[in-house]
Write an enzyme that holds these catalytic residues in place. Structure first.
Site, PDB file in Angstrom:
ATOM      1  N   ARG A   1      -1.571   7.331  -8.053  1.00 39.88           N
ATOM      2  CA  ARG A   1      -2.431   6.837  -6.983  1.00 39.88           C
ATOM      3  C   ARG A   1      -2.659   7.966  -5.984  1.00 39.88           C
ATOM      4  NH1 ARG A   1      -1.055   3.508  -1.810  1.00 39.88           N
ATOM      5  NH2 ARG A   1      -3.153   3.087  -1.102  1.00 39.88           N
TER       6      ARG A   1
ATOM      7  N   HIS B   1      -7.849   6.385   2.895  1.00 44.58           N
ATOM      8  CA  HIS B   1      -6.454   6.397   3.348  1.00 44.58           C
ATOM      9  C   HIS B   1      -6.423   7.148   4.686  1.00 44.58           C
ATOM     10  CE1 HIS B   1      -2.109   5.962   1.750  1.00 44.58           C
ATOM     11  NE2 HIS B   1      -2.006   6.312   3.016  1.00 44.58           N
TER      12      HIS B   1
ATOM     13  N   GLU C   1      -4.071  -0.159   3.734  1.00 53.55           N
ATOM     14  CA  GLU C   1      -3.400  -0.649   4.940  1.00 53.55           C
ATOM     15  C   GLU C   1      -4.321  -0.768   6.151  1.00 53.55           C
ATOM     16  OE1 GLU C   1       0.216   1.479   5.767  1.00 53.55           O
ATOM     17  OE2 GLU C   1       1.116   0.905   3.867  1.00 53.55           O
TER      18      GLU C   1
ATOM     19  N   ASN D   1       1.708  -2.910  -0.325  1.00 50.94           N
ATOM     20  CA  ASN D   1       2.674  -1.909   0.119  1.00 50.94           C
ATOM     21  C   ASN D   1       3.784  -2.629   0.865  1.00 50.94           C
ATOM     22  OD1 ASN D   1       0.839  -0.093  -0.845  1.00 50.94           O
ATOM     23  ND2 ASN D   1       0.369   0.852   1.138  1.00 50.94           N
TER      24      ASN D   1
ATOM     25  N   TYR E   1       7.639  -2.060   2.705  1.00 53.03           N
ATOM     26  CA  TYR E   1       8.739  -1.204   3.153  1.00 53.03           C
ATOM     27  C   TYR E   1       9.903  -1.997   3.734  1.00 53.03           C
ATOM     28  CZ  TYR E   1       5.819   2.776   2.127  1.00 53.03           C
ATOM     29  OH  TYR E   1       5.061   3.695   1.452  1.00 53.03           O
TER      30      TYR E   1
ATOM     31  N   GLU F   1       2.729   0.916  -2.962  1.00 48.23           N
ATOM     32  CA  GLU F   1       3.652   1.812  -2.262  1.00 48.23           C
ATOM     33  C   GLU F   1       4.969   1.097  -2.033  1.00 48.23           C
ATOM     34  OE1 GLU F   1       2.432   3.576   1.496  1.00 48.23           O
ATOM     35  OE2 GLU F   1       0.429   3.946   0.693  1.00 48.23           O
TER      36      GLU F   1
HETATM   37  C1  FCB Z   1       2.429   3.772   4.673  1.00 38.52           C
HETATM   38  C2  FCB Z   1       1.281   4.719   4.407  1.00 38.52           C
HETATM   39  C3  FCB Z   1       1.658   5.945   3.638  1.00 38.52           C
HETATM   40  C4  FCB Z   1       3.022   6.463   4.007  1.00 38.52           C
HETATM   41  C5  FCB Z   1       4.057   5.365   4.042  1.00 38.52           C
HETATM   42  C6  FCB Z   1       5.446   5.812   4.392  1.00 38.52           C
HETATM   43  O1  FCB Z   1       2.160   3.048   5.814  1.00 38.52           O
HETATM   44  O2  FCB Z   1       0.259   4.070   3.676  1.00 38.52           O
HETATM   45  O3  FCB Z   1       0.644   6.887   3.800  1.00 38.52           O
HETATM   46  O4  FCB Z   1       2.975   7.206   5.150  1.00 38.52           O
HETATM   47  O5  FCB Z   1       3.655   4.361   4.926  1.00 38.52           O
END
Ligand code: FCB
Length: 464
Positions: free
Chosen positions: A79, A123, A168, A297, A299, A367
């Site tokens: 990607r 992006h 995002e 995505n 985290y 992600e």
């Molecule tokens: C996300 C972004 C990516 C990267 C990660 C850690 O928010 O899409 O570019 O910075 O966080």
């Protein structure tokens, strides 16, 4: 680690992800115009240590080496994102052939190694002239985006069959136009909500353009960063705070994209801030066009409690000022970003999507990954057990979600390389490959070898 099999579907895809401004460098080369991130990173005080993407990982010149690394890793898909200002330096008008030629080379190199490109069209590196004309606050930017997407699709659509329109939109709109943490660094109410809407509109217009040109050959989706959201307690005010947090981090984006609507809560919560004047008849049909996939995505989760608003007068608040704060317990594990580690949060998020949206298309995790304080040891190795554990546990959470009926087709690790981590600059390392920014040497970390094994083992098991 990796001894117990991951119960992922046989045709599950493994990938890695990056983004243009974070790795390419070469910001003045081959006719590239300035983006909002060039302007922002060169503004004193905006990025840690005053870091910029001027050189980054020098991927613009070293892409062949980086593709070879991916071939060695054995991923199915990569990607990447295209830098709009390389393709249209002013954000409109004719294409810059040298910019397109770079992405031609990258795509061809990937295909030569049997790696499928998954191309993100936006992006975050908006051409600066478009920001000067209002940026995402104005509808025209969505139209300009659709024109640029058409150029990209014409140039690469014979080889690229997976397109991600926007990455995002929460970050581009809320961090960009409400908290001011990201480019262009604005702090607004209505402007940030208009930006969110125009990003989603741009997404829908891009879907139309790609489908018109590519018919069934292309898979098109959007990538949203989402969180499972909960309240720290059962107190009425904490539960209401969690509802507002869910609105801002998820519903403001998932509802227009997956259900073609704005939630009622958006209208009531933001009543003093906006009259939704930027919303036109027919827009939500465009934002809500059925997709081939949703990129997710993930985290960390969000656990919130009620907190005072930053600004008293509701009409003067920024769009993120919603009277709540995130809580992380002192004994919770955190990454180098300070983000809490909660792999099961990914399963819960996928379940929430599945249960909330009957029209949910297949999902790719576009992600997931973590920052660690990686160091090169005396023997030249970079050992990152915390990252391996993080990735493994999150892959297990994906497997759990698929067992519960969520259709997840693939997983892209963030990131192939250490890179320019936006407002954190180069201080935070997310790569499975270490980058020595002095020499541009790439050193695969232990997590790289671990991921290589995971992919190989999965293929073997799927074949037997
Ligand atoms: C996300 C972004 C990516 C990267 C990660 C850690 O928010 O899409 O570019 O910075 O966080």
């Amino acid at each position: 680690m990796g001894e117990q099999r991951l119960n992922l579907p046989a045709d599950f895809e493994f990938g890695v992800a990056t983004a243009s401004y974070q790795i390419e460098g070469a910001v003045h080369e081959d006719g590239r115009g300035p983006s909002i991130w060039d302007t922002f990173s060169h503004t004193p005080g905006k990025v840690v240590h005053g870091d910029t993407g001027d050189v980054a990982c020098d991927h613009y010149h070293r892409y062949a080496e980086d593709v070879a690394l991916m071939a060695d890793l054995g991923v199915d898909s990569y990607r990447l994102s295209l830098a709009w200002p390389r393709i249209q330096p002013d954000g409109k008008g004719p294409a810059e052939p040298r910019g397109l030629a770079f992405y031609d080379r990258v795509v061809d190199a990937l295909l030569e190694h049997g790696i499928q490109p998954a191309v993100t069209l936006y992006h975050w590196d908006l051409p600066q002239p478009l920001e000067d004309a209002g940026g995402w606050r104005v509808r025209d930017t969505a139209e300009r985006f659709a024109d640029y997407v058409e150029i990209a699709q014409e140039a690469l659509g014979d080889r690229v069959t997976r397109w991600i329109t926007i990455n995002e939109p929460f970050c581009s709109s809320i961090l960009g136009y409400a908290t001011g943490r990201h480019a262009p660094g604005a702090r607004e109410g209505d402007g940030a909500l208009a930006a969110a809407h125009h990003l989603l509109l741009g997404h829908g217009l891009a879907v139309q353009r790609i489908r018109a040109a590519a018919a069934h050959r292309a898979q098109v989706g959007a990538t949203l960063n989402l969180q499972p959201v909960s309240a720290v307690s059962d107190r009425e005010q904490d539960r209401a705070a969690a509802d507002r947090a869910l609105l801002l981090s998820n519903l403001l984006f998932t509802d227009p994209v997956l259900a073609g609507r704005y939630p009622q809560l958006a209208r009531s919560t933001y009543a003093a801030l906006t009259d939704f004047g930027w919303l036109r008849d027919g827009d939500l049909e465009i934002t809500g066009l059925p997709l081939d996939f949703l990129g997710v995505n993930y985290y960390f989760p969000s656990r919130v409690r009620a907190a005072p608003y930053q600004v008293e007068d509701p009409a003067s608040r920024t769009a993120d000022d919603l009277g709540y704060e995130d809580v992380v317990d002192s004994d919770e594990e955190r990454t180098a970003m300070g983000w809490p580690v909660d792999a099961d949060g990914l399963r819960r998020l996928l379940r929430w999507l599945h249960d909330s949206y009957p029209q949910l298309p297949p999902v790719y995790i576009t992600e997931n990954g973590r920052a660690c304080d990686d160091v090169v040891a005396a023997n030249g190795h970079v050992h990152d057990p915390d990252r391996m554990r993080y990735l493994e546990n999150h892959l297990r959470a994906v497997a759990d979600a698929t067992a519960e009926g969520v259709d997840v087709r693939g997983y892209y690790c963030w990131s192939l390389l250490d890179n320019f981590e936006w407002a954190e600059g180069y201080a935070k390392r997310f790569g499975i490959v270490y980058v020595d920014y002095e020499t541009q040497q790439r050193i695969p970390k232990s997590s790289f070898e671990w991921y290589q094994r995971v992919i190989r083992d999965h293929r073997r098991a799927a074949a037997s």
